[in-house]
Enzyme design. Sequence first.
Site, short mmCIF file in Angstrom:
data_model
loop_
_atom_site.label_atom_id
_atom_site.label_comp_id
_atom_site.label_asym_id
_atom_site.label_seq_id
_atom_site.Cartn_x
_atom_site.Cartn_y
_atom_site.Cartn_z
N GLU A 1 15.81 -40.41 -45.29
CA GLU A 1 16.87 -39.44 -45.57
C GLU A 1 16.48 -38.63 -46.82
O GLU A 1 15.62 -39.03 -47.59
CB GLU A 1 18.21 -40.15 -45.83
N ASP B 1 25.48 -38.35 -51.91
CA ASP B 1 24.30 -37.60 -52.37
C ASP B 1 24.58 -36.35 -53.18
O ASP B 1 25.44 -35.54 -52.82
CB ASP B 1 23.49 -37.11 -51.16
C1 FRU Z 1 22.23 -40.12 -47.37
C2 FRU Z 1 23.00 -39.53 -46.22
C3 FRU Z 1 22.30 -38.28 -45.71
C4 FRU Z 1 23.42 -37.52 -45.07
C5 FRU Z 1 24.57 -37.84 -45.98
C6 FRU Z 1 25.89 -37.93 -45.28
O1 FRU Z 1 22.99 -40.90 -48.22
O2 FRU Z 1 23.15 -40.50 -45.19
O3 FRU Z 1 21.22 -38.54 -44.84
O4 FRU Z 1 23.16 -36.15 -45.01
O5 FRU Z 1 24.29 -39.08 -46.59
O6 FRU Z 1 26.94 -38.07 -46.19
#
Ligand code: FRU
Length: 517
Positions: free
Chosen positions: A233, A48
């Site tokens: 998320e 992300d």
């Molecule tokens: C989304 C996610 C988020 C988390 C991050 C961990 O892709 O699962 O929810 O904060 O990636 O790397």
Amino acid sequence: MIRVLSLVVSAGLIAPTLLAQRMPTDTFYQQLFRPFFHYTPQSNWINDPNGLVYFDSEYHLFYQHNPQGTKWGHMSWGHAISRDLVHWQELPIAIPEAGPVMIFSGSCVIDKANSSGLGVDGRPPMVAIFTGHRADNQSQYLAYSNDKGRTWTRYGTQPILDLGKKDFRDPKIFWYEPAQHWVMVSVLSPERKALFYTSTNLKNWTRSGEFSIDIPAPKRPGIPPTARSGIWECPDLIELPVEGSMERKWVLLLSVGSGAVAGGSGMEYYVGQFDGRTFTRDVATAAARPVDWGKDYYAAVTFNNMPIRGNRGAISIGWMNNWQYATETPTRSFRGAMSLPRELRLSKSATGYELRQRPVQELKSLLGPAFQWAGFDQGALNQSLTDNGFSGDTYQLTLDLEATKAEAGVRLCRNTDQETVVGYDPVRQLLYVDRTRSGDVAFARDFPGRFAAPVKPQNGRVSLQIWVDRSSVEVFANDGQVTLTNQIFPSPDSRGIQFFGDGLRSASIRPIEPIWK
Ligand code: FRU
């Protein structure tokens, strides 16, 4: 391009070493599948985008990064900056994992009034709020920087917001001008619930509302329904202008872990109102809509503190991947790429408010001189354009199609047995990207396939803008009404282009040079 390596961590203060190294660019950007104009880290894993913020003439892109390998793990905030949203410079890790606590997604603001008291010498601090992840707990932590994001100090060792929950994550914070307070939106992922908080100092947060939904997904012919199964998320809440009016509406962006429109993870949005405390969706456009109809668009969030642009749209960046196979993609020294920055606005139609996404204007600076084709006749069709003087794997292609009875489109990244097809089916009014034979598709069962989006012709025409960058194809249809983002992994010699269908009216291709030079 300058890449800076390594970092030192001491007593909560994170300081970069001054070790800088000039990239061996000639071999670097020639690596197999290395994008020319999408952000990738020099090496290792990313997911992300985090903490997108503009400050003092720099755009900051932080991101989920494993500094130790090409698989997910040791999550830390990587960091890159840009002056134009096009060319990026990678900086040292901004916030590294701390013992058992990994640094998950979050956001950054510029605390102009120094409400947090963390600024020095009258300069506003950059404040990051992110999720600290432990095996049994996720809670929100704060860190700040007084030197334009180069070094970060953790605000204590304890979280600023802890609900004692295992899955409470991805805080997006922003300044809400009318009420003069900060707002946070984060999610209880498996409960599929967004929580809203307000604060006047970024350190103490009060719960102000929540949003959740469970209604059946709409059924559309030929399109798999958006399943309601995925965890939530990376929320974002933004106010967007409605084109052609003075109206502004609020949009809640969510990433869903599974069951998205193209299968696996993907993004959805709701349009509604925000009163400074909580978000309510419009009844008229109650259902979630896909943000992107391709397979590889996730965790997109928008920049804070953007300089005012003419239309005051928001700028987002997403991660071009899908959790179904993200850790298996066949790249070597790096894994994961960001999407092009997109400008977001809303348009109003008979079916309600719809998101419009266009690549940012700044990207035009990358475009080389156009190769143009018009007045297609049967002779020109189905001939590989390598014969017509074009061969490439990094370019922008615009196509104008007439929605006649038969399918029309283009086969990209072709060699004798590979191609990625972008086509329009006028009977079913579907735009599709087919990557079944796009190159290496065997690394994951869920990778190959054809992904489609409903697209209505406008005045009998469909216009496509397609950005091809070695290992990705981003399609923007009808001036950003629909986007389809997909990765591909073709062989180096898959550089041909072939048009098909009678409906094709004009095409132009502009080559793109690497941003890394
Ligand atoms: C989304 C996610 C988020 C988390 C991050 C961990 O892709 O699962 O929810 O904060 O990636 O790397």
